[in-house]
Design an enzyme around this catalytic site. Structure first.
Site, mmCIF file in Angstrom:
data_model
loop_
_atom_site.group_PDB
_atom_site.id
_atom_site.type_symbol
_atom_site.label_atom_id
_atom_site.label_comp_id
_atom_site.label_asym_id
_atom_site.label_seq_id
_atom_site.Cartn_x
_atom_site.Cartn_y
_atom_site.Cartn_z
ATOM 1 N N HIS A 152 -5.431 -20.815 -17.168
ATOM 2 C CA HIS A 152 -6.557 -21.896 -17.348
ATOM 3 C C HIS A 152 -7.623 -21.460 -16.551
ATOM 4 C CE1 HIS A 152 -4.071 -24.934 -19.634
ATOM 5 N NE2 HIS A 152 -3.048 -24.140 -19.010
ATOM 6 N N GLU B 181 -0.412 -0.369 -1.117
ATOM 7 C CA GLU B 181 -0.404 0.860 -0.208
ATOM 8 C C GLU B 181 0.390 1.831 -0.217
ATOM 9 O OE1 GLU B 181 0.884 -1.039 3.519
ATOM 10 O OE2 GLU B 181 -1.137 -2.144 3.973
ATOM 11 N N LYS C 46 -10.134 -1.009 10.614
ATOM 12 C CA LYS C 46 -9.949 -1.418 12.097
ATOM 13 C C LYS C 46 -10.956 -0.692 12.951
ATOM 14 C CE LYS C 46 -5.040 -2.076 11.399
ATOM 15 N NZ LYS C 46 -3.616 -1.419 11.568
HETATM 16 O O1 PA5 Z 1 2.103 -1.621 5.676
HETATM 17 C C1 PA5 Z 1 1.830 -1.571 6.596
HETATM 18 O O2 PA5 Z 1 1.980 -0.526 7.284
HETATM 19 C C2 PA5 Z 1 0.800 -2.744 7.272
HETATM 20 O O3 PA5 Z 1 0.498 -3.694 6.309
HETATM 21 C C3 PA5 Z 1 1.285 -3.168 8.424
HETATM 22 O O4 PA5 Z 1 2.757 -3.867 8.056
HETATM 23 C C4 PA5 Z 1 0.537 -4.190 9.079
HETATM 24 O O5 PA5 Z 1 -0.693 -3.576 9.251
HETATM 25 C C5 PA5 Z 1 0.968 -4.793 10.327
HETATM 26 O O6 PA5 Z 1 1.213 -3.690 11.157
HETATM 27 P P1 PA5 Z 1 2.151 -3.953 12.452
HETATM 28 O O7 PA5 Z 1 3.468 -4.105 11.987
HETATM 29 O O8 PA5 Z 1 2.173 -2.732 13.040
HETATM 30 O O9 PA5 Z 1 1.505 -4.922 13.310
#
Ligand code: PA5
Length: 442
Positions: A317, A296, A430
């Site tokens: 393996h 990310e 989303k």
């Molecule tokens: O790194 C990020 O921002 C995402 O992976 C969030 O952690 C994930 O989508 C969960 O989001 P939230 O904590 O708002 O529910």
């Protein structure tokens, strides 16, 4: 302590290219330190360790002690950055046969066996996928137990944990009268549906600081409260990260900076995929946490290293052939633990399996030889590899590794010319999902 070794990677790079990146990496590191780089409003993960908040650590421990005392089961609800750090710590520090043995992607979610003393509640997870069968089985499994929830969402609006919380809240309401005491919420300080719900219902709350993004939140209540509920010494984890922060701060050309620069130079040389490999199943969720952190932070503008994880020797393996002999665009980072004593191979008077040459050696030592062999063979086969070694899987070392990788991912993002702290791409699926569900994503 942790120790970084790059001797099987540098030979794949032109020294001049590496030197240039190292210089750019120093500038990136300074921008990080001065708060002058992209996304400077998201540097709270550094402030956490530069100015430790002992009162908060104590408050987290107090709440964890209450839950440990009162609960048979604690269900931790969250996904992504609101899930992986806690799970990584619990997995790493829980003895194997008090946890379900499995991989990071199977259905075995339980970290404690059923008959542990009541002071060690079973810790389960929910809201990290949308399997109906899992939810049905979970609610069924909770029957007859004293159940508590830790609900984690920074935005407070993420669909997976929101749905799981609705199921679990209703289940709690139909089984207990003191529901408000059984729910702890970790979310934003002032906004989001979860914040509103928690405030109006009087649930105990912890705040995810505004300037700490999800994947950098493991050292906040997000990671520390579930970990403390599992009996982990969160102070040692936290102060391990503080020690690593201080070490990196005191030495400009530090190992985390070097690791970030090696990765970036490897990418520029054509090595586009990083395999984070370990030889210890207890590290599988730590590897998943790493994967989110780097994926990310760097995967933007159609660039970035693609992070994948592998568990050795199991995956040697299955993936071993490809790693040794497939496309030469891979490099490896080994996360290694020094061998410990115990589990010595027994001698056998008949020796029909021919294994007596190993008798008396510990299984960990043999595992370490598997690492040595793999690292040499992959180097010879054209896979550059580096190693981050821990002298033990201690809480302090886990904290150190967390900060080492957070620092490197941030430098990596700056080297790639992107903001390492946002994740605009996560929104795309989303939007489409909400369209498919008939709800506007706005
Ligand atoms: O790194 C990020 O921002 C995402 O992976 C969030 O952690 C994930 O989508 C969960 O989001 P939230 O904590 O708002 O529910």
């Amino acid at each position: 302590m942790i120790h970084f070794d790059d001797k099987r990677a540098v030979g794949f790079l032109k020294q001049q290219d590496l030197d240039q990146t190292l210089t750019r990496g120093l500038a990136a590191q300074r921008a990080l330190g001065n708060g002058t780089g992209a996304g400077a409003e998201w540097l709270g993960w550094r402030n956490l360790v530069s100015e430790p908040n002992d009162a908060l650590l104590e408050q987290i421990q107090r709440v964890a002690d209450r839950l440990r005392h009162e609960a048979d089961i604690i269900v931790v609800v969250g996904i992504g950055g609101s899930y992986l750090g806690a799970r990584a710590l619990l997995r790493a520090r829980t003895p194997y046969f008090r946890q379900a043995v499995g991989t990071a992607h199977d259905d075995a979610e339980s970290l404690f066996e059923k008959n542990t003393p009541s002071s060690s509640p079973e810790i389960l997870f929910a809201g990290h996928h949308m399997s109906g069968a899992y939810m049905t089985d979970l609610l069924d499994y909770l029957n007859g137990k004293s159940v508590y929830l830790i609900v984690i969402s920074k935005s407070g609006t993420t669909l997976e944990p929101a749905i799981a919380f609705r199921f679990l809240r209703q289940w709690l309401k139909s089984h207990f009268e003191d529901v408000h005491k059984r729910i702890v919420v970790i979310t934003d300080s002032k906004k989001g549906a979860l914040f509103s719900l928690a405030s109006s219902s009087g649930y105990e709350r912890f705040v995810i600081p505004d300037d700490v993004g999800g994947r950098f939140s493991v050292l906040t209540p997000v990671g520390l409260l579930p970990a403390a509920c599992g009996g982990i010494d969160i102070r040692s984890v936290f102060y391990g990260a503080v020690a690593e922060f201080n070490d990196l701060n005191n030495l400009e050309e530090n190992d985390s900076h070097r690791y970030a620069c090696l990765r970036h130079t490897l990418l520029k040389t054509g090595y586009e995929t990083e395999v984070l490999a370990h030889f210890e199943p207890r590290l599988d969720y730590f590897a998943s946490w790493f994967q989110q952190l780097f994926g990310e932070s760097e995967g933007k503008n159609h660039g970035g290293i693609f992070p994948v994880v592998a568990a050795y020797s199991t995956d040697l393996h299955s993936l071993g052939q490809y790693l040794q002999d497939g496309r030469r665009t891979l490099f490896e980072t080994f996360l290694l633990i020094d061998p410990s004593h115990g589990a010595e191979i027994p001698s056998d008077s008949e020796n029909r399996d021919g294994l007596n040459y190993l008798a008396g050696r510990s299984l960990d030592v043999i595992n370490a030889k598997a690492y040595e062999g793999t690292s040499r063979a992959h180097e010879a086969g054209g896979v550059p590899n580096m190693t981050l070694r821990m002298d033990s899987l201690s809480e302090e070392n886990l904290g150190r590794c967390i900060y080492f990788f957070e620092h490197a991912a941030s430098i990596g993002g700056y080297l790639a010319g992107v903001n390492p702290f946002d994740q605009p791409g996560v929104e795309a699926y989303k939007k489409e999902m909400f369209v498919a569900l008939g709800r506007d994503a706005a």
